[in-house]
Design a protein around this motif. Structure first.
Motif, short mmCIF file in Angstrom:
data_model
loop_
_atom_site.label_atom_id
_atom_site.label_comp_id
_atom_site.label_asym_id
_atom_site.label_seq_id
_atom_site.Cartn_x
_atom_site.Cartn_y
_atom_site.Cartn_z
N ILE A 1 48.06 39.15 32.26
CA ILE A 1 47.76 39.03 33.69
C ILE A 1 48.52 40.18 34.34
O ILE A 1 49.70 40.40 34.02
N LYS A 2 47.85 40.90 35.21
CA LYS A 2 48.47 42.09 35.80
C LYS A 2 48.61 41.93 37.31
O LYS A 2 47.63 41.65 38.00
N LEU A 3 49.82 42.12 37.81
CA LEU A 3 50.05 42.24 39.24
C LEU A 3 50.32 43.72 39.46
O LEU A 3 51.29 44.26 38.93
N ASP B 1 43.15 39.26 35.98
CA ASP B 1 43.34 38.33 34.86
C ASP B 1 43.37 39.10 33.54
O ASP B 1 43.31 40.34 33.52
N GLU B 2 43.45 38.37 32.43
CA GLU B 2 43.56 38.99 31.11
C GLU B 2 42.35 39.86 30.78
O GLU B 2 42.42 40.76 29.94
N ASN B 3 41.21 39.59 31.42
CA ASN B 3 39.97 40.34 31.17
C ASN B 3 39.69 41.38 32.25
O ASN B 3 38.58 41.89 32.34
N ASN B 4 40.70 41.66 33.07
CA ASN B 4 40.62 42.68 34.12
C ASN B 4 39.66 42.35 35.26
O ASN B 4 39.18 43.24 35.96
N LYS B 5 39.42 41.06 35.45
CA LYS B 5 38.67 40.63 36.63
C LYS B 5 39.68 40.49 37.77
O LYS B 5 40.76 39.93 37.58
N ILE B 6 39.32 41.01 38.93
CA ILE B 6 40.22 40.95 40.08
C ILE B 6 40.16 39.55 40.69
O ILE B 6 39.07 39.05 40.99
N HIS B 7 41.32 38.92 40.85
CA HIS B 7 41.40 37.59 41.46
C HIS B 7 41.99 37.62 42.86
O HIS B 7 41.79 36.67 43.63
N TYR B 8 42.73 38.67 43.18
CA TYR B 8 43.37 38.76 44.50
C TYR B 8 43.53 40.23 44.85
O TYR B 8 43.89 41.05 44.00
N LEU C 1 51.91 36.18 44.55
CA LEU C 1 52.54 35.43 43.47
C LEU C 1 51.78 34.14 43.16
O LEU C 1 51.64 33.74 42.00
N ALA C 2 51.22 33.50 44.19
CA ALA C 2 50.42 32.28 43.99
C ALA C 2 49.17 32.62 43.17
O ALA C 2 48.76 31.85 42.29
N ALA C 3 48.56 33.78 43.44
CA ALA C 3 47.37 34.20 42.69
C ALA C 3 47.70 34.41 41.21
O ALA C 3 46.92 34.04 40.33
N VAL C 4 48.87 34.96 40.94
CA VAL C 4 49.31 35.15 39.55
C VAL C 4 49.53 33.79 38.91
O VAL C 4 49.04 33.53 37.79
N LYS C 5 50.22 32.90 39.59
CA LYS C 5 50.54 31.57 39.02
C LYS C 5 49.30 30.74 38.75
O LYS C 5 49.26 29.95 37.80
N GLU C 6 48.23 30.93 39.55
CA GLU C 6 46.97 30.21 39.31
C GLU C 6 46.35 30.61 37.97
O GLU C 6 45.59 29.84 37.40
N LEU C 7 46.65 31.82 37.51
CA LEU C 7 46.07 32.31 36.26
C LEU C 7 46.88 31.91 35.03
O LEU C 7 46.41 32.07 33.90
N LEU C 8 48.10 31.40 35.24
CA LEU C 8 48.96 31.02 34.10
C LEU C 8 48.51 29.70 33.47
O LEU C 8 47.98 28.85 34.12
#
Length: 172
Positions: free
Chosen positions: A51-53, A141-148, A165-172
């Protein structure tokens, strides 16, 4: 010719032109080539499965950029090994390394867009007038889809750390 966007960004109220597309949640993140050091380049595939921020700052040697990078460095431990935090600026790799050493930043990976501004153009953050990258946050996300995505309207403002940070935590 790359797309130019006006009326979307300012510095101290003065208008700026951004080059490149406006990316949105749901888009696949464009690949990039950035410098980790003077001779070592990395691309999106180097962070595959993570997951990339991506925290974009104009220059680490300014107050808001400094605070933004320190904040994400502090949060990195609590996010765990599935997350990588990348800070992108047009500072040279030498300047980034010096700044990280002086600031004690050791969990964020600094990457430089100084050579050809290809990240800035691909992610729609390259400032035409300054050849700097505009402040923005991208969570992939892990597949490089933008979530935020957050493109800052005013360069001197802080991003919404909590939402990113909430967007990252949703992906965990």
């Amino acid at each position: 010719m790359a797309q130019e966007r006006t009326g979307v960004a300012t510095i101290k109220g003065n208008p700026l032109t951004l080059i490149g597309p406006e990316l949105k949640a749901g888009d696949t993140a464009p690949d990039f080539t950035l410098n980790k050091s003077l001779f070592e380049e990395v691309s999106l595939k180097d962070f595959e499965g993570k997951i990339k921020l991506i925290s974009v700052v104009p220059s680490l040697d300014t107050g808001v950029c400094d605070a933004q990078t320190r904040r994400f460095n502090e949060e990195a431990d609590s996010l765990g090994d599935k997350v990588v935090i990348l800070t992108v600026s047009v500072d040279t790799p030498f300047a980034q390394e010096r700044w990280c050493g002086a600031a004690g930043v050791d969990r964020v990976i600094t990457l430089s867009d100084y050579k050809n501004n290809s990240f800035g153009e691909a992610y729609g953050v390259l400032i035409k007038e300054l050849k700097l990258d505009m402040r923005a946050i991208f969570v992939l996300d892990e597949n490089n889809k933008i979530h935020y995505v957050q493109y800052l309207r005013e360069m001197t403002e802080h991003p919404d750390y909590e939402k990113a940070l909430a967007a990252v935590k949703e992906l965990l």
